[in-house]
Design an enzyme around this catalytic site. Structure first.
Site, short mmCIF file in Angstrom:
data_model
loop_
_atom_site.label_atom_id
_atom_site.label_comp_id
_atom_site.label_asym_id
_atom_site.label_seq_id
_atom_site.Cartn_x
_atom_site.Cartn_y
_atom_site.Cartn_z
N CYS A 4 41.18 42.45 30.03
CA CYS A 4 42.09 41.30 30.12
C CYS A 4 43.54 41.73 29.93
O CYS A 4 44.45 41.06 30.39
CB CYS A 4 41.71 40.25 29.09
N GLU A 53 43.62 38.06 38.88
CA GLU A 53 43.23 39.15 37.99
C GLU A 53 42.33 40.10 38.78
O GLU A 53 41.24 39.71 39.21
CB GLU A 53 42.46 38.54 36.81
N GLY A 81 36.52 35.09 27.56
CA GLY A 81 35.99 35.16 28.92
C GLY A 81 37.01 34.61 29.90
O GLY A 81 38.22 34.62 29.65
N SER A 82 36.51 34.11 31.01
CA SER A 82 37.40 33.70 32.09
C SER A 82 38.02 32.32 31.81
O SER A 82 37.44 31.50 31.09
CB SER A 82 36.62 33.65 33.40
N ARG A 96 35.43 41.29 16.73
CA ARG A 96 36.68 40.54 16.54
C ARG A 96 36.42 39.11 16.08
O ARG A 96 37.29 38.44 15.54
CB ARG A 96 37.41 40.44 17.88
N SER A 120 46.17 46.99 21.80
CA SER A 120 45.02 46.58 20.99
C SER A 120 45.02 47.30 19.64
O SER A 120 45.12 48.52 19.58
CB SER A 120 43.72 46.90 21.73
N TRP A 173 31.40 40.68 29.01
CA TRP A 173 30.71 41.96 29.21
C TRP A 173 31.64 43.16 29.12
O TRP A 173 31.18 44.29 29.04
CB TRP A 173 30.01 41.97 30.57
N GLU A 186 40.19 33.07 24.15
CA GLU A 186 40.78 34.35 24.60
C GLU A 186 40.42 34.48 26.07
O GLU A 186 39.30 34.86 26.40
CB GLU A 186 40.20 35.51 23.79
N LEU A 187 41.37 34.16 26.96
CA LEU A 187 41.01 33.99 28.37
C LEU A 187 41.62 35.08 29.25
O LEU A 187 42.02 36.13 28.77
CB LEU A 187 41.43 32.59 28.82
N LYS A 213 26.38 34.29 21.46
CA LYS A 213 25.81 34.39 22.81
C LYS A 213 26.53 35.54 23.51
O LYS A 213 27.66 35.40 23.95
CB LYS A 213 26.06 33.07 23.55
N PRO A 214 25.86 36.72 23.59
CA PRO A 214 26.51 37.85 24.28
C PRO A 214 26.43 37.66 25.79
O PRO A 214 25.66 36.84 26.28
CB PRO A 214 25.66 39.05 23.84
P1 NAP Z 1 32.90 34.63 31.90
O1 NAP Z 1 32.16 34.59 33.17
O2 NAP Z 1 33.81 33.52 31.58
O3 NAP Z 1 31.81 34.83 30.77
C1 NAP Z 1 32.14 35.02 29.41
C2 NAP Z 1 30.98 34.57 28.55
O4 NAP Z 1 30.81 33.16 28.70
C3 NAP Z 1 29.64 35.20 28.91
O5 NAP Z 1 28.89 35.38 27.74
C4 NAP Z 1 29.03 34.12 29.80
O6 NAP Z 1 27.62 34.19 29.89
C5 NAP Z 1 29.47 32.88 29.06
N1 NAP Z 1 29.42 31.67 29.87
C6 NAP Z 1 29.55 31.53 31.21
N2 NAP Z 1 29.44 30.23 31.56
C7 NAP Z 1 29.25 29.53 30.40
C8 NAP Z 1 29.07 28.15 30.10
N3 NAP Z 1 29.08 27.22 31.05
N4 NAP Z 1 28.90 27.79 28.82
C9 NAP Z 1 28.89 28.72 27.84
N5 NAP Z 1 29.06 30.04 28.07
C10 NAP Z 1 29.25 30.44 29.34
O7 NAP Z 1 33.81 35.93 31.80
P2 NAP Z 1 33.39 37.44 32.07
O8 NAP Z 1 33.34 37.64 33.54
O9 NAP Z 1 32.20 37.81 31.26
O10 NAP Z 1 34.62 38.21 31.42
C11 NAP Z 1 35.76 38.51 32.15
C12 NAP Z 1 36.89 37.58 31.78
O11 NAP Z 1 37.10 37.63 30.37
C13 NAP Z 1 38.20 38.00 32.40
O12 NAP Z 1 38.88 36.87 32.90
C14 NAP Z 1 38.96 38.61 31.23
O13 NAP Z 1 40.36 38.56 31.37
C15 NAP Z 1 38.48 37.78 30.10
N6 NAP Z 1 38.68 38.47 28.82
C16 NAP Z 1 39.65 37.98 27.98
C17 NAP Z 1 39.90 38.64 26.77
C18 NAP Z 1 40.96 38.14 25.84
O14 NAP Z 1 40.95 38.54 24.68
N7 NAP Z 1 41.88 37.28 26.27
C19 NAP Z 1 39.15 39.76 26.42
C20 NAP Z 1 38.18 40.22 27.31
C21 NAP Z 1 37.95 39.55 28.51
P3 NAP Z 1 26.93 35.01 31.09
O15 NAP Z 1 27.20 36.41 30.79
O16 NAP Z 1 25.51 34.65 31.00
O17 NAP Z 1 27.57 34.54 32.35
#
Ligand code: NAP
Length: 486
Positions: free
Chosen positions: A292, A389, A236-237, A167, A449, A158, A258-259, A182-183
């Site tokens: 991130c 984080e 994501g996380s 990207r 970036s 998000w 990308e975590l 899947k956004p």
């Molecule tokens: P997240 O909770 O891991 O969610 C990311 C995405 O994954 C969302 O679309 C989420 O859907 C989906 N998701 C969650 N559980 C899933 C599952 N079991 N199977 C498939 N998809 C699933 O992370 P977030 O809170 O949105 O984002 C924050 C994290 O992203 C931070 O840790 C940040 O550091 C990291 N991040 C990393 C980068 C990079 O380039 N390294 C860039 C940006 C962000 P829902 O929205 O429905 O939960």
């Protein structure tokens, strides 16, 4: 009708499959909220596993035709989409601010940054190359070619609702892959707007399919074991990324991860302090700290720490907090109440252990999920904020003595996305950059970036690169052909 109402009304709210907007199976929907006001903006179709399956069917159906589409044509579509995004920056920025919270100025910057990936990969589409070489022992030739990986699942977070999408979509389109996106549940509107815009730019039906959902795992989980899917790219996380890795192993999918991050910001005693403070403001406050690559902890040489902390506190303390769409806002709300509570918890933990609050330190009462920009000095090494984080506008400051100590602190984390280093000593700069266990380093800059650069991490921050000449490789497979010419 106000601009806010218009941009929200104009976004398609359905599931996008095979070039058509549909209702979700069962007709369900979920609400999208404005985190700056704590109120619902609109409802979006709530995709189910059947919708994701239909999306993959569509992607698989057009994969051969899309792979055979001339690279220049694929590139021109991306180029047109770049133009459309650039032309519509104001509406896209307002929409993003409404669903995600960041200030309008930051949203404009993200829209243009996101569009840059489309332009960059429009140029990369026509540079997919192979090799032709003599067999070292003679008698035959070795032909190497690059081909699209195949249908991909792209999952985005998000915090950067457009850039984290382009990207992935940019290089996938350029490489000739089809995809299901899947956004994030919290911010699907920007991606849905982008989807309409890519269709307008001429992307054929089925190449891009988008499934918003409030139940990510249940909806896209089954795709991970479908043998027709060939790749998953996730931002994501780290915990969710690890779970997806396990699922990907079943089907031996290509994977890009990308975590999370925990970026150290190092300032040596020979640094230009004006530049270091400017860089710290960017590295900490971009995206309200919800990035991130946000500087998560500041390790400052003892001789300059007090002055650095005072100057950073002055800058952050003067930043205007408010609804992202309000005039002059520099710091918007956090994404939701949970995120705000987590930031407050980490600040309280640091203070309980002896940290000093130089500015901020608390949530803002009232509607929306605001937290005041915060600088903490003398943060003890045991504080959770140094290892977790924070994802918010909080800068914890600690000191170091020697270069070795600075490096040990910087590398003392499971994460390895980015580190920032301020020094005017060239030898030290290169020594430290080489020794940091991260995928990226900001050297005398607080912003790394760039669509033309390979973005990505090591260790628990994942693997794979997005952007740069490396970005398209994630969507290409290498095929080797042994050629007899004798
Ligand atoms: P997240 O909770 O891991 O969610 C990311 C995405 O994954 C969302 O679309 C989420 O859907 C989906 N998701 C969650 N559980 C899933 C599952 N079991 N199977 C498939 N998809 C699933 O992370 P977030 O809170 O949105 O984002 C924050 C994290 O992203 C931070 O840790 C940040 O550091 C990291 N991040 C990393 C980068 C990079 O380039 N390294 C860039 C940006 C962000 P829902 O929205 O429905 O939960």
């Amino acid at each position: 009708m106000s601009a806010q109402t218009r941009v929200v009304e104009n976004v398609p709210k359905g599931i996008y499959v095979a070039g058509e907007w549909r209702e979700a199976r069962g007709g369900g929907s979920f609400a999208v909220e404005d985190p700056g006001a704590g109120r619902a903006l609109c409802d979006v179709a709530d995709g189910q596993a059947e919708d994701a399956a239909a999306a993959l069917d569509a992607a698989v159906g057009v994969q051969p035709d899309w792979a055979a589409t001339p690279p220049r044509e694929r590139g021109e579509i991306l180029r047109r989409a770049w133009q459309l995004m650039t032309d519509r920056v104001e509406d896209l920025a307002l929409l993003m601010t409404l669903e995600m919270g960041k200030s309008l100025a930051e949203s404009r910057t993200e829209v243009l940054y996101a569009a840059e990936f489309l332009r960059w990969f429009s140029e990369e589409a026509v540079r997919i190359e192979g090799r032709y070489a003599a067999n070292p022992s003679g008698g035959s030739r070795l032909l190497t070619m690059k081909q699209p990986v195949g249908p991909c699942l792209l999952i985005t977070p998000w915090n950067f609702p457009l850039a984290m999408g382009t990207r992935k979509i940019g290089p996938a389109v350029a490489a000739g892959c089809t995809m299901v996106v899947k956004p994030a549940q919290l911010t699907p509107l920007s991606m849905l707007a982008l989807t309409g815009l890519l269709a307008e730019a001429g992307l054929p039906p089925g190449v891009l399919n988008v499934v918003p959902s409030s139940s990510a795992g249940k909806t896209v989980g089954p795709l991970m074991s479908d043998p027709r899917l060939r790749k998953v790219s996730f931002t994501g996380s780290t915990p969710v990324g690890k779970g997806l890795m396990e699922q990907a192993a079943e089907n031996l999918l290509r994977v890009s991860m990308e975590l999370g991050g925990n970026a150290p910001f190092l300032v040596f005693d020979d640094a230009d302090l004006d530049e270091a403070v400017d860089g710290a403001v960017i590295a900490k406050m971009r995206n309200n700290g919800e990035s991130c690559v946000a500087a998560n902890r500041f390790h400052i040489a003892g001789a300059v720490a007090e002055e650095f902390a005072a100057r950073l506190a002055e800058r952050l303390g003067a930043m205007k907090v408010g609804h992202g769409a309000a005039e002059g806002t520099q710091v918007g709300p956090l994404i939701d109440g949970d995120q705000r509570d987590k930031v407050a918890e980490l600040v309280d933990d640091a203070v309980d252990r002896g940290a000093t609050v130089l500015t901020g330190g608390s949530a803002v009462e009232g509607d929306g999920y605001f937290f005041t920009p915060t600088v903490l000095a003398d943060v003890p090494r045991s504080a959770r904020i140094l290892t977790e984080e924070v994802f918010g506008p909080v800068a914890p400051i600690t000191t170091f003595g020697s270069e070795d100590e600075a490096l040990a602190l910087a590398n003392g984390t499971e994460f390895g996305l980015v580190a920032y280093v301020y020094t005017q000593d060239l030898r030290r700069a290169l020594r430290v950059a080489e020794s940091l266990e991260t995928g990226m380093v900001g050297l005398n800059t607080g912003l790394v970036s760039n669509a033309a650069a390979p973005f990505g991490g090591v260790k628990a921050s994942g693997f794979g690169r997005e952007g740069g000449v490396e970005g398209i490789e994630e969507y290409l497979s290498t095929k080797y052909v042994a050629v007899s010419i004798g």
